[in-house]
Design an enzyme around this catalytic site. Structure first.
Site, PDB file in Angstrom:
ATOM      1  N   HIS A 156       0.836  -1.219   0.000  1.00  0.00           N
ATOM      2  CA  HIS A 156       0.000   0.000   0.000  1.00  0.00           C
ATOM      3  C   HIS A 156       0.866   1.263   0.000  1.00  0.00           C
ATOM      4  O   HIS A 156       0.444   2.303   0.497  1.00  0.00           O
ATOM      5  CB  HIS A 156      -0.952   0.041   1.209  1.00  0.00           C
ATOM      6  CG  HIS A 156      -1.715  -1.230   1.426  1.00  0.00           C
ATOM      7  ND1 HIS A 156      -2.975  -1.442   0.916  1.00  0.00           N
ATOM      8  CD2 HIS A 156      -1.371  -2.375   2.069  1.00  0.00           C
ATOM      9  CE1 HIS A 156      -3.389  -2.660   1.251  1.00  0.00           C
ATOM     10  NE2 HIS A 156      -2.423  -3.251   1.954  1.00  0.00           N
ATOM     11  N   SER A 277      15.597  21.220 -16.078  1.00  0.00           N
ATOM     12  CA  SER A 277      14.424  22.033 -16.396  1.00  0.00           C
ATOM     13  C   SER A 277      14.884  23.322 -17.066  1.00  0.00           C
ATOM     14  O   SER A 277      15.922  23.882 -16.712  1.00  0.00           O
ATOM     15  CB  SER A 277      13.675  22.354 -15.104  1.00  0.00           C
ATOM     16  OG  SER A 277      12.940  23.554 -15.245  1.00  0.00           O
ATOM     17  N   LYS A 283      16.533  21.661 -10.870  1.00  0.00           N
ATOM     18  CA  LYS A 283      15.875  20.384 -11.159  1.00  0.00           C
ATOM     19  C   LYS A 283      16.790  19.331 -11.779  1.00  0.00           C
ATOM     20  O   LYS A 283      17.654  19.627 -12.585  1.00  0.00           O
ATOM     21  CB  LYS A 283      14.694  20.603 -12.115  1.00  0.00           C
ATOM     22  CG  LYS A 283      13.494  21.286 -11.509  1.00  0.00           C
ATOM     23  CD  LYS A 283      12.861  20.528 -10.357  1.00  0.00           C
ATOM     24  CE  LYS A 283      12.103  19.296 -10.798  1.00  0.00           C
ATOM     25  NZ  LYS A 283      10.913  19.600 -11.583  1.00  0.00           N
ATOM     26  N   GLU A 290      10.086   8.216 -16.634  1.00  0.00           N
ATOM     27  CA  GLU A 290       8.752   8.747 -16.953  1.00  0.00           C
ATOM     28  C   GLU A 290       8.352   8.370 -18.374  1.00  0.00           C
ATOM     29  O   GLU A 290       7.199   8.031 -18.643  1.00  0.00           O
ATOM     30  CB  GLU A 290       8.749  10.264 -16.798  1.00  0.00           C
ATOM     31  CG  GLU A 290       8.936  10.699 -15.355  1.00  0.00           C
ATOM     32  CD  GLU A 290       9.260  12.182 -15.269  1.00  0.00           C
ATOM     33  OE1 GLU A 290       8.315  12.974 -15.263  1.00  0.00           O
ATOM     34  OE2 GLU A 290      10.449  12.538 -15.233  1.00  0.00           O
TER      35      GLU A 290
END
Ligand code: ARG
Length: 470
Positions: A156, A277, A283, A290
């Site tokens: 979970h 970024s 970043k 992804e």
């Protein structure tokens, strides 16, 4: 340009129809298989006496020349000639005349395209097998290195029980093993030779399909001509394999994204495998993970598209079947690229062992071990669960960990608690003691890595054998 099928037509094809109908932009990728298949077909026609030895020789020489022209970039593919089959055949006939015009004897593009796809599939399957093996090896290398690297295991997405990074990575190794097994099944579905089925119902000419199968290293020949030209199960099987493999990589991707966040801080991707970024200078993003997660949806889409294309198709060939290619090719590229880049990404990532260990030490994932401790002292598990549940609630209220509660306090919860409970609570001990088969104990995982290497060696043998049959 005159169509190879133009005999009964009295008008030129509308330019929009040419553009809509053509598959050459994507099926030119099959050129190698198309030419090899045609050579085998011509050889069979020659051997059976359906064409002369001289024509056979001229066709083979002409096709080999076309092959080298394509590879040298000296071939203009034409949309008006629709697809790879007619592009090659038209060029052949232009080059060698009437012998070229005999190549398509006892053959249709329906069985020709099926042959090309089967051959192409077999080649790609072996290449993907190799990539799977390399990725599995990377997982084994890391699992060996991180045999003692403690981390929380999650259910979970809540900390559940202490495990090691090795155990976590070996779970993926097991998934990939199943992917490899599925890929062997994909091979079996593709190792069937369709040529000679003609357009639908074979031919009146004395062809020998088994000669063609032998020359092209096929294990078997389609036993029904209608099935041979309408079957796309092998494409579905590949897309199912691809979807499941991508799903595995996608689950891993989700974890890489989480683990590389500041909140987790378990890993840091190598600079060469992360991106920045354009606006936020601080970043460092896990774009590869992804994208793999994102592309998984695309591959599922190809599977759904193919299933949907096939569900309403009457036997046998229908032009809808031309839609089998783009998704199939894209799925191949996506799986191959994902496996390739993932291997190097995980091999170069930095593992923050301290952060992982701190996450295990500073939480309650040792609670089950305390319940097991009471079970070993004779308490029924349900009661032990309740006692430890109370201990956890008490610790939370006191702002402590289970290791920080005193023996006196424990004794008030159960007289079965003794000095040795502290040992049972140490995460290292929790992991080491989980010696049940398939569990995360250090010794078991070390053995799993060795067994994994043996499995990979066997897979490599399969790969080497199949590579001889493409
Ligand atoms: N480009 C076609 C395909 O990929 C080849 C087969 C065409 N057959 C036909 N009878 N139109 O399916």
């Amino acid at each position: 340009m005159a169509k190879l099928w133009g005999g009964r037509f009295s008008k030129n094809t509308n330019a929009m129809v040419d553009a809509f109908n053509a598959s050459i932009e994507f099926d030119k990728r099959l050129y190698h298989e198309d030419i090899r298949g045609s050579i085998a077909h011509a050889n069979m026609l020659g051997r059976t006496g359906i064409i002369s030895q001289e024509d056979n020789k001229q066709i083979v020489a002409g096709l080999n020349k076309i092959l080298s022209d394509i590879e040298a970039g000296e071939f203009d593919f034409s949309v008006e000639l629709e697809d790879i089959h007619m592009n090659v055949e038209a060029r052949l006939t232009a080059a060698i005349g009437s012998a070229g015009a005999r190549l398509h004897t006892a053959r249709s593009r329906n069985d020709q395209v099926a042959l090309d796809m089967h051959m192409y599939m077999k080649r790609e399957v072996t290449e993907i097998m190799e990539l799977l093996i390399e990725f599995e090896n990377a997982l084994l290398t890391l699992a060996k290195k991180h045999n003692k690297t403690l981390m929380p295991g999650y259910t979970h997405l809540q900390r559940a029980q202490p495990i090691t990074l090795a155990h976590h990575l070996l779970a993926y190794f097991n998934m990939l093993q199943r992917d490899f097994r599925r890929l062997q099944g994909v091979w079996a579905g593709a190792d069937l030779m369709p040529l000679g089925a003609g357009a639908i119902a074979g031919t009146t000419l004395p062809i020998d399909r088994f000669q063609v199968a032998k020359e092209l290293n096929f294990g078997a020949v389609y036993g029904n001509s209608m099935d041979a030209v309408s079957d796309r199960d092998y494409v579905l099987e590949f897309l199912s394999f691809a979807s499941i493999t991508m799903m595995h990589l996608s689950r891993f991707s989700e974890e890489i994204c989480l683990w590389s966040s500041t909140e987790f801080g378990f890993i840091e991707l190598d600079d060469a495998f992360a991106t920045g970024s354009s606006m936020m200078p601080q970043k460092k993003n896990p774009d590869i993970s992804e994208l793999v997660r994102g592309k998984t949806g695309r591959v599922y889409g190809h599977l759904m598209a193919m299933l949907t294309t096939l569900k309403g198709l009457p036997l046998t060939y229908n032009k809808d079947l031309q839609e089998d290619k783009e998704g199939f090719f894209d799925a191949i590229d996506t799986v191959k690229f994902s496996l390739l880049v993932y291997k190097d990404m995980i091999l170069t990532m930095k593992v923050n062992k301290d952060k992982m260990a701190a996450a295990v030490h500073n939480d309650f994932s040792n609670a089950t071990d305390l319940a097991d401790y009471l079970v070993r002292k004779g308490l029924p598990f349900r009661q032990a669960h309740a006692v430890v549940g109370k201990a956890v609630a008490y610790a939370i209220a006191e702002g402590k960990l289970l290791t920080e509660i005193t023996l006196e306090e424990y004794k008030q919860m159960s007289p079965l608690f003794e000095e040795d409970l502290l040992v049972a609570l140490q995460p290292e001990h929790c992991v080491a003691a989980r010696t049940s088969y398939g569990g995360p104990a250090f010794a078991l995982n070390a053995k799993q890595v060795e067994m994994g290497k043996e499995i990979v060696r066997e897979q490599k043998k399969v790969y080497n054998q199949l590579k001889k049959k493409i």
